[in-house]
Scaffold this motif. Structure first.
Motif, mmCIF file in Angstrom:
data_model
loop_
_atom_site.group_PDB
_atom_site.id
_atom_site.type_symbol
_atom_site.label_atom_id
_atom_site.label_comp_id
_atom_site.label_asym_id
_atom_site.label_seq_id
_atom_site.Cartn_x
_atom_site.Cartn_y
_atom_site.Cartn_z
ATOM 1 N N GLU A 1 36.919 -4.238 27.961
ATOM 2 C CA GLU A 1 37.294 -5.324 27.322
ATOM 3 C C GLU A 1 36.705 -6.560 27.723
ATOM 4 O O GLU A 1 36.756 -6.941 28.813
ATOM 5 C CB GLU A 1 38.975 -5.547 27.647
ATOM 6 C CG GLU A 1 39.911 -4.330 26.953
ATOM 7 C CD GLU A 1 40.112 -4.507 25.659
ATOM 8 O OE1 GLU A 1 39.773 -5.200 24.952
ATOM 9 O OE2 GLU A 1 40.804 -3.666 25.127
ATOM 10 N N ARG B 1 45.241 6.287 25.071
ATOM 11 C CA ARG B 1 43.882 5.813 25.715
ATOM 12 C C ARG B 1 43.451 6.761 27.138
ATOM 13 O O ARG B 1 42.405 7.009 27.409
ATOM 14 C CB ARG B 1 44.054 4.425 26.151
ATOM 15 C CG ARG B 1 42.977 3.601 26.717
ATOM 16 C CD ARG B 1 43.301 2.187 26.876
ATOM 17 N NE ARG B 1 43.584 1.983 28.150
ATOM 18 C CZ ARG B 1 43.650 0.573 28.807
ATOM 19 N NH1 ARG B 1 43.614 -0.505 28.055
ATOM 20 N NH2 ARG B 1 44.299 0.450 30.003
ATOM 21 N N HIS C 1 45.744 5.076 14.307
ATOM 22 C CA HIS C 1 44.839 4.363 14.750
ATOM 23 C C HIS C 1 43.338 4.987 14.509
ATOM 24 O O HIS C 1 43.160 6.334 14.684
ATOM 25 C CB HIS C 1 44.976 4.186 16.442
ATOM 26 C CG HIS C 1 44.263 3.259 17.109
ATOM 27 N ND1 HIS C 1 44.895 1.982 17.215
ATOM 28 C CD2 HIS C 1 42.751 3.053 17.525
ATOM 29 C CE1 HIS C 1 43.668 1.165 17.940
ATOM 30 N NE2 HIS C 1 42.548 1.701 18.035
ATOM 31 N N GLY D 1 45.268 -0.087 13.651
ATOM 32 C CA GLY D 1 44.710 -0.378 14.618
ATOM 33 C C GLY D 1 43.247 -0.027 14.669
ATOM 34 O O GLY D 1 43.002 1.151 14.292
ATOM 35 N N TRP E 1 37.181 2.348 29.535
ATOM 36 C CA TRP E 1 37.759 1.224 28.524
ATOM 37 C C TRP E 1 37.207 -0.056 28.924
ATOM 38 O O TRP E 1 37.413 -0.797 30.018
ATOM 39 C CB TRP E 1 39.116 1.043 28.810
ATOM 40 C CG TRP E 1 39.823 0.715 27.500
ATOM 41 C CD1 TRP E 1 40.278 -0.644 27.295
ATOM 42 C CD2 TRP E 1 40.013 1.274 26.218
ATOM 43 N NE1 TRP E 1 40.558 -1.025 26.198
ATOM 44 C CE2 TRP E 1 40.681 0.383 25.291
ATOM 45 C CE3 TRP E 1 39.695 2.517 25.646
ATOM 46 C CZ2 TRP E 1 40.805 0.591 23.946
ATOM 47 C CZ3 TRP E 1 40.097 2.744 24.269
ATOM 48 C CH2 TRP E 1 40.593 1.611 23.346
ATOM 49 N N ARG F 1 46.854 -2.119 19.141
ATOM 50 C CA ARG F 1 46.146 -1.590 20.390
ATOM 51 C C ARG F 1 46.466 -0.036 20.423
ATOM 52 O O ARG F 1 47.546 0.193 19.793
ATOM 53 C CB ARG F 1 46.235 -2.042 21.615
ATOM 54 C CG ARG F 1 45.649 -3.593 21.666
ATOM 55 C CD ARG F 1 45.824 -4.312 22.932
ATOM 56 N NE ARG F 1 45.081 -5.427 23.214
ATOM 57 C CZ ARG F 1 43.961 -5.621 23.474
ATOM 58 N NH1 ARG F 1 43.208 -4.400 23.818
ATOM 59 N NH2 ARG F 1 43.259 -6.844 23.468
ATOM 60 N N LEU F 2 45.570 0.622 20.614
ATOM 61 C CA LEU F 2 45.762 2.333 20.913
ATOM 62 C C LEU F 2 46.552 2.582 21.953
ATOM 63 O O LEU F 2 46.755 1.635 22.864
ATOM 64 C CB LEU F 2 44.141 2.863 21.328
ATOM 65 C CG LEU F 2 44.426 4.249 21.447
ATOM 66 C CD1 LEU F 2 44.421 5.228 20.258
ATOM 67 C CD2 LEU F 2 43.072 4.666 22.205
ATOM 68 N N HIS G 1 38.966 -2.136 22.381
ATOM 69 C CA HIS G 1 39.833 -2.400 21.353
ATOM 70 C C HIS G 1 38.785 -3.455 20.157
ATOM 71 O O HIS G 1 38.025 -4.028 20.930
ATOM 72 C CB HIS G 1 40.968 -3.558 21.725
ATOM 73 C CG HIS G 1 41.928 -3.881 20.557
ATOM 74 N ND1 HIS G 1 42.453 -3.262 19.916
ATOM 75 C CD2 HIS G 1 42.118 -5.392 20.310
ATOM 76 C CE1 HIS G 1 43.005 -3.996 19.066
ATOM 77 N NE2 HIS G 1 42.735 -5.291 19.195
ATOM 78 N N SER H 1 39.692 0.666 17.254
ATOM 79 C CA SER H 1 39.062 0.713 18.256
ATOM 80 C C SER H 1 37.465 1.057 18.138
ATOM 81 O O SER H 1 37.214 1.821 17.411
ATOM 82 C CB SER H 1 39.496 1.664 19.381
ATOM 83 O OG SER H 1 40.647 1.373 19.871
#
Length: 306
Positions: free
Chosen positions: A179, A165, A102, A124, A177, A159-160, A154, A126
């Motif tokens: 989103e 995470r 990632h 992935g 985090w 995804r991580l 993300h 991020s």
């Protein structure tokens, strides 16, 4: 305990050993994550690092430097180079990464994620931004100059993992985090647009921008960011964004912006990923941005020694 015996030991690599790359190295190391570092020389070895925290305490650590061959076991690659260096630094390494590695981009501005997306081959991605401040005192000595929020989220693809995470959020000071992440990145872009070029052009610390003479320009720059962000589907609130810009000016009043430092030292700036990115999206959307265009021209003239 060796790096490989620690949780995620040797599985987190940081590409870029500048001030922010070393800052994150120390924060992750303090939580037992045993990250490894990869520099532009990409040579393996061991290197003594020195870190002075916000309390003035100096900590010494021995870092493991890796070359390209060690990337095959990397689970997370944190890219901490300048925005204009991301594509050139990352592309030659993609073939050495496993299919599951990632990638996390941490830099000022926007744009590099779009450039590298077609080359990720299913990996992935991020994205993140930080308001923490750090200053290089020497090649391997840094001093943390300011606390600040770090926002991660993300980007695209797989995804991580939850364990990585959580490890990042526990290790990185004042981190969260988000989103979706893009609105946060646009907020940080607006702050950079309003502060960094003006401090570079006027040769001043961030705090000088609190003066009334700069307010009309700052408000015009913010207004144009709002128009372009809205066209991009990113909803930003004018009053809240303006308040945040001025709060950052106050909180970082004694700091010189990275763009000011780049101009002062005759280095390339990140203007293309900051104001330049806004202008490119404005052109796509057919939006006029005269205030930002004027600032961009002034900064580019300075960057070229004008």
């Amino acid at each position: 305990m060796t790096a490989s015996e620690m949780p995620h030991g040797g599985k987190i690599a940081i590409l870029g050993a500048g001030a922010i790359g070393q800052l994150f190295y120390h924060q992750l190391s303090a939580h037992g994550l045993a990250p490894v570092l990869m520099t532009r020389e990409a040579s393996a070895g061991s290197q003594a690092l020195e870190f002075t925290d916000l309390n003035g305490e100096t900590i010494k650590r021995q870092a493991q430097l890796i070359d390209k061959s060690a990337l095959a076991s990397c689970e997370l690659l944190i890219v901490c180079v300048k925005a204009y260096q991301v594509e050139e630094a990352l592309q030659p390494l993609l073939g050495a990464l496993s299919a599951d590695t990632h990638i996390l981009l941490l830099h000022n501005g926007l744009g590099p994620h779009l450039a590298i997306a077609p080359h990720l081959a299913g990996r992935g991605l991020s994205l993140g931004t930080t308001s923490q401040g750090a200053l290089k005192l020497g090649r391997w000595q840094i001093k943390q100059t300011g606390a600040g929020l770090t926002q991660l989220g993300h980007g695209l693809g797989p995804r991580l993992t939850e364990s990585l995470r959580q490890a990042l959020l526990e290790a990185i000071d004042d981190s969260e985090w988000c989103e979706p992440i893009l609105p946060m990145l646009w907020q940080k872009l607006a702050i950079n647009i309003a502060i960094n070029p003006l401090t570079a052009i006027n040769g001043c610390r961030n705090g000088a921008l609190i003066e009334d003479q700069y307010r009309p320009t700052i408000l015009a720059l913010i207004q144009e960011v709002l128009a372009v962000a809205n066209a991009e589907g990113i909803a930003l609130e004018q009053d809240r964004l303006t308040e945040r810009v001025y709060r950052v000016i106050q909180l970082t009043a004694s700091n010189y912006s990275s763009m000011h430092q780049d101009i002062h030292h005759g280095r390339q700036t990140e203007i293309e990923a900051i104001t330049g990115y806004l202008l490119s999206r404005a052109a796509v959307r057919g939006i006029d941005t005269p205030a930002n265009e004027a600032i961009y021209r002034q900064l580019k003239s300075l960057e070229q020694g004008g």
